[in-house]
Structures are given as structure tokens and as C-alpha cells.
Enzyme design. Structure first.
Site, PDB file in Angstrom:
ATOM      1  N   TYR A 136     -30.391  33.407   2.226  1.00  0.00           N
ATOM      2  CA  TYR A 136     -29.562  33.035   1.083  1.00  0.00           C
ATOM      3  C   TYR A 136     -29.978  31.654   0.592  1.00  0.00           C
ATOM      4  O   TYR A 136     -29.936  30.679   1.326  1.00  0.00           O
ATOM      5  CB  TYR A 136     -28.095  33.045   1.525  1.00  0.00           C
ATOM      6  CG  TYR A 136     -27.046  32.679   0.503  1.00  0.00           C
ATOM      7  CD1 TYR A 136     -27.310  32.575  -0.862  1.00  0.00           C
ATOM      8  CD2 TYR A 136     -25.734  32.457   0.917  1.00  0.00           C
ATOM      9  CE1 TYR A 136     -26.325  32.252  -1.764  1.00  0.00           C
ATOM     10  CE2 TYR A 136     -24.728  32.127   0.019  1.00  0.00           C
ATOM     11  CZ  TYR A 136     -25.032  32.026  -1.319  1.00  0.00           C
ATOM     12  OH  TYR A 136     -24.036  31.701  -2.206  1.00  0.00           O
ATOM     13  N   LYS A 164     -31.057  36.816  -0.942  1.00  0.00           N
ATOM     14  CA  LYS A 164     -30.162  36.548  -2.062  1.00  0.00           C
ATOM     15  C   LYS A 164     -30.556  35.212  -2.665  1.00  0.00           C
ATOM     16  O   LYS A 164     -30.535  34.183  -1.989  1.00  0.00           O
ATOM     17  CB  LYS A 164     -28.710  36.487  -1.609  1.00  0.00           C
ATOM     18  CG  LYS A 164     -27.765  36.089  -2.749  1.00  0.00           C
ATOM     19  CD  LYS A 164     -26.373  35.726  -2.268  1.00  0.00           C
ATOM     20  CE  LYS A 164     -25.541  35.198  -3.445  1.00  0.00           C
ATOM     21  NZ  LYS A 164     -24.201  34.719  -3.023  1.00  0.00           N
TER      22      LYS A 164
END
Length: 302
Positions: A136, A164
Site C-alpha cells: 500500500y 494499492k
């Protein structure tokens, strides 16, 4: 074509709070149930969920409540990323043991880190957690940008399931797709809702929109349009989402956008507008302005 099981709309769930600063588990169950009922996957303890402000003792009950409310209907991802790596590993193991689909790790933001530091950090998380791990990147919160070269070093690790990216640098998501789009079982997830339609049309596997908390039916419809390749319909909804997000944020900070989101959810009867310190809720007058703007944008506030 998407190559990962980890795809679709994954909503970063808000963490409902009481005025005393505790997690409201009953409200969390209601929000998670509504998301799952619309077929939207859930990301708990993310940035939208004020994860850094949730007391350590309340995180596991929140995850457990969310999993119980989702009841296996959708995937549930859980964020980790304390400044203390050992605590992140311990938490990640516990969340996976409860039945989380995967854990989502962001960088700790206290010390300046080199790319080599970042790679070593994620490897330690990967080896310590020993289960499905999503990488992330969110520079606005961590004050670090994870270079795509670092992602390339980590993408082949056996437990890494995807990436992400919540960085808005021009050309970044396109380069990410060029470099990683053909990797089997490696999901590319767009963390900036405003880029959702463009990124999905460009080959990304999913989007992670905070507005899904407030407009689950509309985001479920958006995903159906994406699946059908109806990009005109998806773009029309995207334009509405962008206007709603602007109304929530009011041109200020990420924290204010989250306060705006909880304002809307409170009007829907889903939770209180309370924020976890150090963030603060909007004043009554600003809440009224936000709700008026949302109604003008045809958001169903009940």
C-alpha cells in the site's frame, strides 16, 4: 484483462466512533453489513478508517465485528502499518487467523526511508505475517512514495497479492500497469477514487473508494458498468462521485474529507459524526452545509 482474484470495488470502511473516542462496534456492524449486501468488498483499518487513531485494544474487536457482519459474502482486507514492525506482524497474524482475506501494509512514516529500507521493511512484514499481503502506497499519509522499482522487487514474493496505489503523480498508474499488469495473481488497485474509471479502463483490477461507505448502491452499479464495458455509464457515475467528494472535502484536508464522510453517514443514520482524535468533526453549521450539498447532488440521506 484482470488477472487477479482480488478485484472489484473494495470500500475502505469508516471506523464509527463515540463522543468518548471509542469504536462503535454496533455501528461498524451495520456499515459492514450494508457494504456486503451490495457486493462491495471491505478494507477495515485503512486511512479512511482512521487506523492510526484506533486504540490497539479496539482493533481486533473491530476486525472481528466486521468479519462477522460480512459473513463470508465479500472479501475483507485489514490494514497494518504501525511504527513498530513487530506489532504490525503480530496484528497481521491475528487478523488472518480471524479469517481476513489479506492484510494491507503501508510504510511507517516516522523515519525517512531509502528504497532499500522500504524493501527490507516489506520483506520483514511478508516473512513475519506469513499470509496474503497487499502492498500500500499513500504518500499523503506516510510522507513516502514507494518507487515502482521497489514494488518490482517485492511482487514475486509468494505471499504478495498486489499493490494499492494512492499516489496521484501524473503517469504513475499507467507505468504501474505497463510493469505489472501482466503478472498473474498480482492485483493492481487504484486508491484514488477520482482515477477509478480511467485506471479500470486502463487495465487495473479494482478501486478503493471511501465514498462507497456513503453511496454503496451507486458504486455497485458503477462496477456492473465496468464489468459490462459500458464506459459511458461508468464515466457518468464517476462525475457524480467526484462532485460528492468535493462536497465532503470542501477543498481542505484529508481529515476534513473524512469528517464530511461521517457527516453524510450520520445523516443516513449509520453512525455518529464523531471523529477519533486528533481529527475533529465538522461544526453543526458545516455539517448542515455538507448535507445540503449532498442532497443537491442527489445523495440519498434518508
Amino acid at each position: 484483462m484482470p488477472s487477479s482474484l482480488h478485484r472489484g470495488v473494495i470500500v475502505p470502511m469508516v471506523t464509527p466512533a463515540t463522543a468518548a473516542g471509542d469504536v462503535d462496534l454496533a455501528a461498524a456492524a451495520c456499515i459492514a453489513d450494508r457494504l456486503a449486501a451490495h457486493g462491495l468488498h471491505i478494507f477495515v483499518l485503512g486511512t479512511t478508517g482512521e487506523a492510526a487513531s484506533v486504540a490497539a485494544s479496539q482493533r481486533l474487536p473491530l476486525v472481528q465485528t466486521t468479519l462477522q457482519a460480512a459473513a463470508g459474502r465479500v472479501s475483507v482486507y485489514v490494514g497494518i502499518g504501525d511504527h513498530c514492525v513487530a506489532q504490525s506482524i503480530e496484528a497481521g497474524r491475528a487478523y488472518l487467523a480471524l479469517g481476513a482475506t489479506a492484510v494491507v501494509a503501508l510504510l511507517p512514516g516516522y523515519y525517512a526511508l531509502t528504497p532499500a529500507d522500504m524493501t527490507a521493511y516489506f520483506r520483514r512484514i511478508h516473512d513475519g505475517v506469513g499470509g496474503p499481503l497487499m502492498l500500500y502506497n499513500i504518500p499523503v499519509a506516510t510522507h513516502h512514495s514507494i518507487p515502482l522499482d521497489v514494488i518490482a522487487e517485492l511482487a514475486d514474493l509468494p505471499h504478495v497479492i498486489g499493490f494499492k496505489d494512492s499516489e496521484g503523480t501524473a503517469g504513475r498508474w499507467e507505468e504501474a500497469y505497463q510493469r505489472f499488469g501482466d503478472r498473474p495473481n498480482f492485483a493492481l488497485l487504484m486508491g484514488i477514487a477520482a482515477k477509478g474509471t480511467a485506471a479500470l479502463r486502463g487495465g487495473f483490477d479494482g478501486v478503493i473508494p471511501s465514498g462507497g461507505n456513503l453511496m454503496p448502491a451507486e458504486w455497485a452499479a458503477w462496477w456492473r458498468h465496468v464489468e459490462a464495458g459500458d464506459w459511458d455509464a461508468a464515466t457518468a457515475l464517476q462525475q457524480q462521485f467526484d462532485q460528492v467528494n468535493a462536497a465532503l472535502q470542501r477543498g481542505t484536508t484529508l481529515g476534513h474529507a473524512l469528517a464530511g464522510l461521517k457527516t453524510g453517514l450520520a445523516a443516513q443514520g449509520m453512525c455518529s459524526p464523531a471523529m477519533l482524535p486528533p481529527l475533529s468533526p465538522y461544526s453543526d453549521s458545516v455539517q448542515a452545509e455538507v448535507c445540503a450539498a449532498l442532497r443537491e447532488l442527489q445523495v440519498d440521506l434518508g
